[in-house]
Design a protein around this motif. Structure first.
Motif, mmCIF file in Angstrom:
data_model
loop_
_atom_site.group_PDB
_atom_site.id
_atom_site.type_symbol
_atom_site.label_atom_id
_atom_site.label_comp_id
_atom_site.label_asym_id
_atom_site.label_seq_id
_atom_site.Cartn_x
_atom_site.Cartn_y
_atom_site.Cartn_z
ATOM 1 N N THR A 1 65.370 27.528 56.354
ATOM 2 C CA THR A 1 64.708 26.942 55.428
ATOM 3 C C THR A 1 65.829 26.803 54.061
ATOM 4 O OG1 THR A 1 62.542 28.067 55.961
ATOM 5 C CG2 THR A 1 62.886 27.080 53.689
ATOM 6 N N ILE A 2 65.779 25.482 53.705
ATOM 7 C CA ILE A 2 66.667 25.032 52.746
ATOM 8 C C ILE A 2 66.109 25.308 51.545
ATOM 9 C CG2 ILE A 2 67.996 23.114 51.870
ATOM 10 C CD1 ILE A 2 68.513 22.140 54.470
ATOM 11 N N PHE A 3 66.965 25.867 50.493
ATOM 12 C CA PHE A 3 66.431 26.250 49.217
ATOM 13 C C PHE A 3 66.913 25.105 48.079
ATOM 14 C CE2 PHE A 3 63.246 29.456 49.861
ATOM 15 C CZ PHE A 3 63.003 29.786 48.797
ATOM 16 N N ASN B 1 82.668 14.042 51.640
ATOM 17 C CA ASN B 1 82.049 14.622 52.947
ATOM 18 C C ASN B 1 81.263 16.004 52.947
ATOM 19 O OD1 ASN B 1 82.496 12.115 53.999
ATOM 20 N ND2 ASN B 1 84.513 12.680 54.794
ATOM 21 N N HIS B 2 81.918 16.613 51.997
ATOM 22 C CA HIS B 2 81.437 18.134 51.915
ATOM 23 C C HIS B 2 80.074 18.428 51.247
ATOM 24 C CE1 HIS B 2 85.751 19.848 53.032
ATOM 25 N NE2 HIS B 2 85.254 19.083 53.743
ATOM 26 N N VAL B 3 79.177 19.313 51.756
ATOM 27 C CA VAL B 3 77.939 19.429 51.088
ATOM 28 C C VAL B 3 77.748 20.816 51.403
ATOM 29 C CG1 VAL B 3 75.446 19.003 50.981
ATOM 30 C CG2 VAL B 3 76.899 17.243 51.445
ATOM 31 N N ALA B 4 77.514 21.565 50.137
ATOM 32 C CA ALA B 4 77.122 23.277 50.433
ATOM 33 C C ALA B 4 75.448 23.049 50.311
ATOM 34 C CB ALA B 4 77.535 24.017 48.981
ATOM 35 N N VAL B 5 74.953 24.117 51.185
ATOM 36 C CA VAL B 5 73.634 24.189 51.439
ATOM 37 C C VAL B 5 73.249 25.652 51.196
ATOM 38 C CG1 VAL B 5 71.714 23.680 53.187
ATOM 39 C CG2 VAL B 5 73.680 22.228 53.050
ATOM 40 N N GLY B 6 72.531 25.994 50.682
ATOM 41 C CA GLY B 6 71.917 27.310 50.456
ATOM 42 C C GLY B 6 70.335 27.616 51.002
ATOM 43 N N TYR B 7 70.210 28.658 51.724
ATOM 44 C CA TYR B 7 68.937 28.944 52.615
ATOM 45 C C TYR B 7 68.255 29.913 52.131
ATOM 46 C CZ TYR B 7 70.998 25.702 56.035
ATOM 47 O OH TYR B 7 71.520 24.696 56.634
ATOM 48 N N LYS B 8 66.960 30.124 52.570
ATOM 49 C CA LYS B 8 65.966 31.143 51.975
ATOM 50 C C LYS B 8 66.468 32.774 52.359
ATOM 51 C CE LYS B 8 61.392 32.784 53.020
ATOM 52 N NZ LYS B 8 59.952 32.572 53.571
ATOM 53 N N ASP B 9 67.262 32.715 53.482
ATOM 54 C CA ASP B 9 67.759 34.198 53.993
ATOM 55 C C ASP B 9 68.962 34.735 53.361
ATOM 56 O OD1 ASP B 9 69.019 32.915 57.425
ATOM 57 O OD2 ASP B 9 69.510 32.495 55.351
ATOM 58 N N GLY B 10 69.670 33.762 52.399
ATOM 59 C CA GLY B 10 70.818 34.109 51.798
ATOM 60 C C GLY B 10 71.859 33.684 52.327
ATOM 61 N N MET B 11 72.008 32.772 53.543
ATOM 62 C CA MET B 11 72.921 32.086 54.062
ATOM 63 C C MET B 11 73.499 30.679 53.272
ATOM 64 S SD MET B 11 75.221 32.012 56.437
ATOM 65 C CE MET B 11 74.592 32.954 57.760
ATOM 66 N N ILE B 12 74.820 30.770 53.023
ATOM 67 C CA ILE B 12 75.235 29.523 52.416
ATOM 68 C C ILE B 12 76.224 28.634 53.587
ATOM 69 C CG2 ILE B 12 76.470 28.444 50.761
ATOM 70 C CD1 ILE B 12 75.870 30.943 48.832
ATOM 71 N N GLY C 1 76.980 36.901 52.279
ATOM 72 C CA GLY C 1 77.184 38.045 51.191
ATOM 73 C C GLY C 1 75.621 38.125 50.601
ATOM 74 N N HIS C 2 74.973 37.082 50.266
ATOM 75 C CA HIS C 2 73.788 37.313 49.618
ATOM 76 C C HIS C 2 72.787 37.855 50.507
ATOM 77 C CE1 HIS C 2 74.737 35.535 45.572
ATOM 78 N NE2 HIS C 2 75.320 34.514 46.314
ATOM 79 N N ASP C 3 71.672 38.550 50.072
ATOM 80 C CA ASP C 3 70.932 39.303 51.050
ATOM 81 C C ASP C 3 69.454 38.455 50.708
ATOM 82 O OD1 ASP C 3 72.046 42.380 49.740
ATOM 83 O OD2 ASP C 3 72.552 41.233 51.805
ATOM 84 N N GLU C 4 69.075 37.699 49.894
ATOM 85 C CA GLU C 4 68.086 37.051 49.599
ATOM 86 C C GLU C 4 68.242 35.371 49.310
ATOM 87 O OE1 GLU C 4 66.036 40.632 47.194
ATOM 88 O OE2 GLU C 4 64.641 39.069 48.085
ATOM 89 N N GLU C 5 66.944 34.718 49.049
ATOM 90 C CA GLU C 5 66.992 33.299 49.167
ATOM 91 C C GLU C 5 68.178 32.981 47.862
ATOM 92 O OE1 GLU C 5 63.096 33.843 48.410
ATOM 93 O OE2 GLU C 5 63.059 33.432 46.417
ATOM 94 N N ILE C 6 68.756 31.640 48.172
ATOM 95 C CA ILE C 6 69.655 31.011 47.421
ATOM 96 C C ILE C 6 69.047 30.337 46.299
ATOM 97 C CG2 ILE C 6 71.643 29.799 46.956
ATOM 98 C CD1 ILE C 6 72.375 32.345 48.787
ATOM 99 N N HIS C 7 69.007 30.376 45.001
ATOM 100 C CA HIS C 7 68.200 29.845 44.080
ATOM 101 C C HIS C 7 69.089 28.491 43.366
ATOM 102 C CE1 HIS C 7 65.370 33.324 43.275
ATOM 103 N NE2 HIS C 7 64.946 32.631 44.352
ATOM 104 N N GLY C 8 70.259 28.576 43.542
ATOM 105 C CA GLY C 8 71.227 27.486 43.001
ATOM 106 C C GLY C 8 72.630 27.539 43.321
ATOM 107 N N LEU C 9 73.114 26.343 43.563
ATOM 108 C CA LEU C 9 74.588 26.120 43.821
ATOM 109 C C LEU C 9 75.309 25.225 42.653
ATOM 110 C CD1 LEU C 9 74.314 25.642 47.879
ATOM 111 C CD2 LEU C 9 75.256 27.579 46.579
ATOM 112 N N ALA C 10 76.411 25.745 42.542
ATOM 113 C CA ALA C 10 77.053 24.819 41.547
ATOM 114 C C ALA C 10 78.680 24.706 41.910
ATOM 115 C CB ALA C 10 76.915 25.373 40.046
#
Length: 1481
Positions: A144-146, A156-167, A184-193
């Protein structure tokens, strides 16, 4: 928009990027299903427009970051669309719908100006090149994408953060290939910059984190770029995208909130968003736990890399979690914009880290607004997000100077009224019927009336007290508070004693005016400003005007015909006194009436006056009127608002419209004319906005004539769910329905757009649970924390983000030394005397001299009274009398400050326990401690204290505790009633069983009431337990059987059997067996019937049914397989009827010699109902009816009743014929009569010779056997002739299997060649045809056809008569009569006769009725036995006979002549005649 100031809807919650700011300083944010645009400067903010087009909640918004294209924006929505906007023109340029799931994030590429990237909850990433309208979809990870963010360095590069902490970092040019997975993250990703500058050489890192190429603590990697991420795991991480690993981890600091204590037991939900300002490559800004913002200096060494924004003064930070951050460079200042759950948008200076301005927003419908008559320009707002806002509209420094009040409201605020003379006193009413009074300039919580309305509070007004409050000579309030609720009742509340019971004014109205009939429910009220007259609007559209204080009816206005929504008196400061008695009223009929009541008020008559004509009529709105307001600056100038979405200003005396405001995007609910500026009007509506607009700047004069706002017509969402609300007790338009759930906003969770689609639906926002600067109080932190925790579960704008739908996980508390809270100094019990000890030294020394003079001088000339006045503090140092005086003044001080607990303690110290209890009771401050002391004052005092505490606990919804206290004073029945009244049935029953006698009727009533509620909610098993406990076993079995499945029916049958309910058990067992039979579970069906001794007959029928199904499974008649079956049901070579008897004897113990048992079985079988067979009946049900017929026949044979046996066999055979199922009829003939006519002959030998009924039955049975043989030969012959086959298909009026829609599988039933020869020989036998060519049956069937034909013609006449109202055809047009005959293969015979024009069609209805009577007489003359039994169609058999003769020549000539004679005599109707001519010629 033609508006001055606007308060817009709150930004949507739980979205990673739902707001953005472009290069020009324009901010866009999603609110509900709209995008609002704001012009942002360092000193101010203003609304510039909105983007409307989405149908559901906006989930993301971003501007184009490229120079020259900053006016372009992109939005995503829960409606699964992505739209590209021109924000200058407010139009959609293009859109795509490539997503199939809810979109969670969207971003405009900083490198490729034509690329927009979006992601959804299923893990799909869609790239949209809007210039060429091209979309590509990728599926990098099944997660699930957050959030997502496009790289500003590589297109061409896009960073995608997911609900389970994966980027993941993907390359869209390589079909979404994953470059790096950042773990590295254990829980949902709320923001990327992304870092705004390329390369990786700016950050400070620890030595162990750097690679071999690191020098001086700085990484020096070529290419790539840093990426910041924020997660719910409370960390911000910095990643090297070149190496695909983390280089820095920043843990959020635990900050103590200023202004209120932090309850360690309450943990707000965390949303950790991050933002990397464009001109600050070494600084990242992130949100924190409770609304704080922190700036991280990435080049700084040491533990504390963060700096708190707004740390210089209290009140700058958000009070709830922050969702979105965006920055913009305006002039020489870099600004940061934040949106939060506290419904505020804040602007920050990134250089000074201080707040520049705050813009409040609204989270619900604006139901009510009111300007203070004392505090100039002070506007109170009642909003559907469970809060009151007080806006200082005249503030010079802050145009949005607003304070928020939420304590003890807990529901939508639907009505407001300022006190006419007391500053800061504001009355409010809520959706759940609550009435309260706020002192807005103090920190005290509101006083709540102990009398609740049963439904929504529609209106409030202050007026003079009327009986009984006006009686007596003591202190009386100068004003009373009046409230009108959705149940139609007006209450008078004593503002000095809201804890007392309010008075229903209907009682005074009835007594004064001697009214005996039922009063119409009230919907609005308005006191004339001079307090002499009260106007009351009613549900039936009438308005009643009463004189104060006795409320004598002066006049009644019968002008409106629909519910009254608004009443307003003209202001009293006009020079034209004749205008003072003008009353304006608006209702749901969209017309405003103004009545001049001067004569009725100034010169009242003995009997009330009836007014049916208006002084002025104002028409133009196209929907219901919701509110109106007189201009305080003009004479007879009125502004009205309506559900048509516009506000209209009128010149009442001229009945002319002056201007029309159309700036809102929804229905308008309230309006106020500015008390300061004669050109300004304020309006609020269900679009979550408030508009301030100038009358002189509007371009429209009157409301739109047509319904140009079709989108405002609301439609219900198919969801809770919701039932239709009654309009009877509700108030159209501005009010929510009284029986709506007060928590409906929290339960819905739909998109914000849904609310604007139905006037009966509610906004989906939760009450704010934070305290504004003015509403903080030292004693309310615990309550605030609890409310805050509750509100966290609700999101803004509707749909929560994916994880919000789940229960918030409890997080472990980490003990930090810096978290230890400082102990707060307790409030002084004697604040007045304490404060006097902090005066100047000279005054304190003078106090010593005064005290010495009092103690040692007996001269009364000493001018000092210790304990009062300026010597208040000396009461502590003299006698008890002085101490009591000091206590009295201290108590008065505490009362003014709202510190009632201190008053209670002071009275306890004095020994005045009764007084302490009285104060605590009156102010709703009773506690367990006080109650434990109450018995010291006597049983009566204790009992009253307990009762008062019980009421207090009920208001706090602590019903269990309240009931326990009632038990303590032996009020068991009252405690049980309290629990029952609040749906706590389980606890009520437990208490009743523990304290009452077992046979007490209250206990049974509890069980029955709870059972009814459980049954209604579908909890059938628990309801059954209640019924059993109440001794109603019958109801218990019935309720379990309600579900209708096999398990429930079986349980219910067994329960009824155990309870002795034999009849019910019998019927339930049959229902269960029937369900099992339909599923072909024969073993289970027999088992359930075997439990009932009285169901042997049904067991035998089920046995026959199983035997039939097994035998027919070898043919094409049965196509299903059995779930289970008995060994004895397997097909054998034995004839069917003997096999049935054998199984009955061996398996069911049937003794054929026991005539009494056989007779009983025969009666049981006869009593079983068997409905007539129809063509639509399922084959399984049809087979069960055949089984019953066979069972009756076999039992009749055992009894020797061969007449009944033959009838049973006939019914079993004829059922297939009657529904057009030829193959079933043929198979039943073969099974039941294996020797054909010889089997029937054996039966006939046993019949009584003079039994006409049995003879007719046997004749019909013979006919069906012959009919089967006839058709088998005809089908064999027709298959060899293609021409004949096509001729058969065109035949109409024949009851063949083709015509009747039955199956044609009987061609497979042709026997062997020898059987075919046997049939051919039989066809040459005269006896065979004598059976089929029965003239009595031909006569009967012809008569029945004729009756149907006449009835069809009568129906035609009736239909023609009903069409006479249709206009005649124009000249040259022929009337539409059936000129050609319909195809006989498609139209039945009787219908064909109806449609064919003939002389008979012109017969009158009288002639046709006479013909019907004659035919009915002819039919009645025929023998009953002839009419009773089915028989093959004789005319059809004649046609088949002639056909066989034509193609085979094997039929004797005299038989052909007989058949032709029958055809000429009985087959002359149109379709039959045509059929047999085509068939045989």
């Amino acid at each position: 928009m033609m508006s001055e100031r606007v308060l817009c809807a709150s930004p949507n919650w739980y979205s990673s990027r739902c707001s953005d700011v472009n290069r020009s300083g324009v901010m866009g944010f999603g609110a509900k299903n709209t995008v609002y645009l704001l012009r942002v400067t360092p000193h101010s903010v203003s609304l510039t427009g909105e983007l409307s087009g989405h149908t559901e909640r906006v989930s993301g918004f971003a501007f184009c970051p490229h120079e020259g294209l900053e006016h372009l924006g992109v939005s995503s929505s829960d409606d699964k669309t992505v739209k590209i906007w021109d924000t200058g023109l407010k139009t959609v340029l293009t859109e795509h719908t490539a997503h199939q799931s809810t979109i969670t994030s969207v971003h405009w590429s900083p490198v490729d100006k034509g690329l927009v990237v979006s992601g959804d909850e299923k893990g799909i990433v869609v790239c949209f090149w809007y210039g060429r309208n091209d979309t590509h979809s990728f599926f990098p990870e099944p997660r699930t994408i957050f959030c997502l963010a496009c790289s500003p360095h590589r297109e061409n590069h896009v960073a995608v953060g997911y609900k389970d902490g994966m980027i993941v970092l993907i390359d869209i040019s390589k079909k979404g290939e994953v470059i790096h997975r950042l773990r590295g993250h254990d829980e949902e990703i709320h923001g990327l910059a992304w870092c705004p500058e390329p390369g990786e050489e700016h950050l400070y890192t620890r030595t162990e984190e750097t690679s071999a190429n690191t020098s001086n603590g700085l990484t020096e990697m070529e290419g790539g770029g840093y990426l910041a991420s924020g997660s719910r795991d409370q960390t911000v991480r910095i990643w090297s995208t070149a190496r695909g690993k983390g280089v820095m981890t920043l843990k959020l600091p635990f900050l103590k909130k200023r202004g209120a204590g932090v309850d360690p037991g309450v943990k707000e939900r965390l949303w950790l968003t991050v933002h990397w300002p464009k001109r600050r490559p070494s600084q990242v800004v992130s949100s924190c736990f409770g609304g704080e913002l922190v700036a991280w200096d990435l080049t700084k060494s040491g533990k504390q890399k963060w700096t708190l924004l707004g740390s210089s003064t209290d009140g700058q930070n958000h009070s709830r979690i922050v969702f979105n951050l965006s920055s913009v460079h305006v002039g020489d200042r870099e600004l940061l914009i934040s949106t939060s759950m506290d419904r505020e948008i804040k602007c920050w200076d990134l250089e000074s880290l201080e707040c520049c301005w705050t813009l409040p927003t609204l989270g619900g419908f604006v139901y009510s607004m009111s300007f203070s008559p004392v505090g100039t320009g002070c506007l109170a707002l009642g909003v559907g997000d469970n809060m009151i806002r007080v806006w200082n509209t005249l503030s010079v420094h802050n145009p949005f100077d607003m304070k928020t009040y939420w304590q003890n409201i807990k529901s939508k605020v639907t009505a407001l009224a300022w006190h006419p003379v007391k500053e800061g006193c504001l009355a409010f009413g809520t959706d759940d019927g609550k009435v309260g009074v706020y002192e807005v300039y103090s920190n005290k919580p509101p006083q709540i009336s102990s009398t609740y309305h049963r439904r929504t509070v529609y209106s409030l007004d202050w007026g003079p007290p009327i009986p009984p409050l006006s009686f007596g000579s003591g202190n009386k309030p100068s004003y009373s508070l009046y409230s009108c609720g959705g149940e139609g009742i007006i209450y008078q509340h004593d503002p000095w004693k809201l804890s007392g019971e309010a008075n229903n004014v209907d009682k005074l109205i009835r007594d004064t005016n001697n009214i005996k009939h039922k009063l119409s429910p009230h919907t609005d009220l308005s006191w004339k400003p001079d307090g002499k007259v009260l106007a009351v609007g009613n549900e039936d559209g009438s308005i009643e005007v009463y004189g104060a204080p006795s409320l004598k009816l002066l006049c009644s206005v019968q002008q409106h015909h629909k519910i009254i929504n608004a009443l307003r008196w003209h202001h009293q400061h006009s020079d034209q006194t004749e205008l003072h008695c003008l009353l304006a009223s608006g209702s749901s009929n969209a017309i405003i009436y103004v009545h001049d009541l001067r004569s009725a008020i100034d010169n009242p008559s003995e009997s009330p006056v009836l007014l049916t004509e208006a002084f002025r009529t104002l028409s133009g709105h196209t929907n219901k009127i919701t509110s109106l307001s007189w201009s305080p600056h003009h004479d007879a100038r009125l502004v009205t608002v309506s559900y048509d979405g516009t506000a209209q200003v009128w010149d009442v005396l001229k009945e002319e419209p002056l201007c029309n405001y159309r700036g809102h995007g929804g229905r308008l609910l309230c309006v106020q004319w500015s008390p300061v500026d004669p050109d300004l009007v304020w309006t609020g509506g269900d679009d979550f906005t408030i508009h301030e607009w100038a009358v002189s700047k509007q371009e429209h004069v009157r409301p739109p004539k047509s319904k140009r706002r079709v989108e405002l017509e609301k439609k219900k969402v198919p969801q809770k769910k919701t039932k239709k609300k009654k309009k009877a007790a509700g108030k159209g338009g501005v009010k929510t329905e009284g029986n709506e759930s007060p928590m409906g906003e929290e339960e819905r969770g739909g998109s914000g757009a849904d609310e604007a689609q139905s006037e009966e639906e509610e906004e989906d926002e939760d009450r704010e649970s934070t305290v504004s600067a003015v509403t903080h109080s030292t004693g309310s932190s615990k309550e605030a924390s609890a409310d805050r925790c509750t509100a966290e579960k609700v999101q803004n704008g509707g749909r929560s983000f994916l994880t919000v739908k789940k229960e918030v996980k409890e997080e472990k508390k980490k003990d930090k030394p810096e978290l230890s809270l400082k102990k707060r100094k307790p409030r002084s019990m004697l604040p007045l005397s304490t404060s006097m000890d902090h005066r100047p030294k000279e005054e304190l020394q003078q106090d010593c001299l005064t005290l010495a003079a009092v103690k040692h001088s007996h001269d009364e000339s000493v001018n000092c009274v210790p304990g009062s006045g300026e010597h208040l503090h000396l009461g502590l140092f003299t006698d008890r009398e002085a101490l009591c005086r000091m206590f009295q003044e201290e108590e008065e001080s505490h009362v003014e400050a709202g510190h009632y607990d201190s008053v209670v303690y002071l009275r306890l110290w004095k020994g005045d326990l009764t007084g302490a209890l009285h104060v605590a009771t009156e102010k709703g401050e009773l506690t367990d401690h006080l109650l434990s002391l109450a018995p010291m004052a006597g049983f009566q005092v204790w009992s009253k204290a307990v009762e008062a505490y019980v009421k207090q606990l009920c208001l706090q919804e602590q019903f269990l505790k309240a009931a326990s206290h009632l038990v303590s004073i032996h009020k068991i029945y009252e405690a049980i009633s309290l629990l029952k009244g609040h749906q706590l049935y389980r606890e009520a029953i437990a208490l009743a069983k523990a304290r009452l006698q077992p046979d007490d009727p209250v206990l049974k009533d509890l069980y029955m009431s709870w059972a009814a509620v459980l049954e209604k909610d579908g909890h059938y098993t628990t309801a059954a337990k209640c019924y059993l406990a109440a001794g109603s076993s019958f109801d218990a079995a019935k309720v379990i059987a309600k579900k209708g499945d096999v398990m429930s029916l079986k349980t219910a049958a067994n329960l009824a059997r155990l309870a002795g309910e034999c009849d019910l058990s019998h019927s339930l067992s049959l229902r269960c067996a029937k369900e099992l039979m339909l599923s072909q579970d024969w073993l289970a069906a027999q088992d359930i019937l075997r439990t009932q001794d009285t169901l042997l007959g049904h067991q035998l029928v089920l046995c026959v049914n199983e035997l039939l199904a097994q035998r027919l499974s070898l043919t094409a008649s049965v196509s299903w397989s059995s779930a289970s079956s008995h060994a004895w049901s397997k097909p054998t070579e034995e004839d069917f009827l003997p096999a049935v008897q054998r199984v009955w004897q061996s398996e069911f113990g049937l003794a054929t010699a026991d005539l009494s048992q056989i007779t009983t079985l025969h009666q049981q079988l006869r009593a079983i109902e068997s409905p007539p067979a129809t063509a639509s009946m399922p084959i399984k049900q049809l087979l069960s009816q055949v089984a019953l017929d066979v069972a009756v026949s076999v039992v009749s044979q055992l009894l020797g009743d061969w007449g009944s046996a033959v009838e049973g066999l006939l019914r079993a055979v004829a059922r297939g014929f009657e529904v057009g199922h030829f193959s079933l009829m043929a198979e039943m003939c073969q099974l039941l009569l294996p020797q054909g006519l010889d089997s029937i002959a054996l039966c006939k030998q046993r019949l009584v010779e003079d039994d006409e009924r049995s003879l007719f039955a046997s004749q019909s049975l013979e006919a069906f056997v012959c009919y089967r043989h006839l058709y088998s030969e005809w089908w064999r012959l027709s298959c060899s002739s293609t021409t004949a086959a096509s001729s058969i298909q065109q035949t109409n009026g024949l009851q063949t299997s083709v015509e009747n829609g039955g199956d044609t599988s009987h061609e497979r039933e042709n026997g062997s060649l020898s059987e075919a020869h046997g049939v051919q020989a039989m066809l040459r036998f005269d006896g065979f045809w004598k059976v089929l060519l029965s003239e009595p049956h031909a006569n009967l069937q012809a008569t029945q056809r004729a009756i149907r034909d006449v009835q069809g013609r009568v129906a035609n006449l009736v239909e023609q008569h009903s069409r006479q109202q249709v206009p005649p055809p124009s000249l040259g047009t022929q009337p539409q009569t059936p000129s050609t005959e319909p195809d006989s293969s498609d139209v039945p015979a009787d219908l064909d006769n109806k449609q064919r024009p003939s002389v008979a069609d012109t017969m009158s209805l009288t002639a046709l009725a006479a013909q019907t009577t004659e035919l009915q007489k002819k039919l009645a003359a025929l023998p009953d036995s002839l009419k009773k039994y089915s028989f093959p169609d004789v005319v059809e058999c004649c046609i088949i006979l002639l056909y066989l003769e034509k193609y085979s020549g094997m039929i004797p000539r005299h038989l052909c002549e007989t058949a032709m004679g029958l055809l000429l005599k009985y087959g002359t109707t149109g379709s039959l005649h045509k059929a047999w001519q085509r068939f045989t010629l």
